[in-house]
Design a protein around this motif. Sequence first.
Motif, mmCIF file in Angstrom:
data_model
loop_
_atom_site.group_PDB
_atom_site.id
_atom_site.type_symbol
_atom_site.label_atom_id
_atom_site.label_comp_id
_atom_site.label_asym_id
_atom_site.label_seq_id
_atom_site.Cartn_x
_atom_site.Cartn_y
_atom_site.Cartn_z
ATOM 1 N N ASP A 266 45.925 14.166 69.289
ATOM 2 C CA ASP A 266 45.644 14.831 70.560
ATOM 3 C C ASP A 266 45.050 16.225 70.362
ATOM 4 O O ASP A 266 44.270 16.687 71.182
ATOM 5 C CB ASP A 266 46.917 14.952 71.403
ATOM 6 N N GLY A 267 45.440 16.891 69.264
ATOM 7 C CA GLY A 267 45.010 18.272 69.069
ATOM 8 C C GLY A 267 43.857 18.468 68.114
ATOM 9 O O GLY A 267 43.385 19.582 67.927
ATOM 10 N N GLU B 274 37.178 22.575 66.979
ATOM 11 C CA GLU B 274 36.405 23.583 67.719
ATOM 12 C C GLU B 274 36.779 24.995 67.285
ATOM 13 O O GLU B 274 35.931 25.880 67.222
ATOM 14 C CB GLU B 274 36.656 23.440 69.222
ATOM 15 N N GLU B 275 38.051 25.217 66.981
ATOM 16 C CA GLU B 275 38.546 26.564 66.683
ATOM 17 C C GLU B 275 38.375 26.970 65.219
ATOM 18 O O GLU B 275 38.480 28.150 64.894
ATOM 19 C CB GLU B 275 40.040 26.651 67.007
ATOM 20 N N GLY C 14 40.680 17.645 68.202
ATOM 21 C CA GLY C 14 39.415 18.116 68.769
ATOM 22 C C GLY C 14 39.419 19.626 68.938
ATOM 23 O O GLY C 14 38.460 20.306 68.558
ATOM 24 N N THR C 15 40.494 20.158 69.484
ATOM 25 C CA THR C 15 40.637 21.601 69.650
ATOM 26 C C THR C 15 40.630 22.290 68.297
ATOM 27 O O THR C 15 39.991 23.338 68.116
ATOM 28 C CB THR C 15 41.940 21.920 70.404
#
Length: 106
Positions: free
Chosen positions: A46-47, A53-54, A49-50
């Motif tokens: 779930d995390g 990006e970060e 992708g974030t």
Amino acid sequence: MSFQHLDIPTLQAWLDDGRELALVDIRDPVSFSQGHIPGSRRLDNDGVGTFLEETPAGRPVVVVCYHGHSSQQAAAWLAGQGLDEVYSLDGGFTEWQLRHPDSVEG
């Protein structure tokens, strides 16, 4: 691009030197809450992708699991997402906890 193996003494040296890296733990939430390497963050599907990006492509990423097996698959996948420097921690959190019982957050 593939991942590389990282041994525990090298990770300890990097942390002692304050090297800028992303330390991700792919174990289940309960195991992570009971203990993890200081400075690590839990990473799940779930995390991710974030996280991608970060995280700058050039920042070293170290993947931690229980024993250093499933982290290899996760590290290979992350390397395929464009991260330049991805490592799988050999021995995983289990070995870290054996060698560095005082360097565990929970």
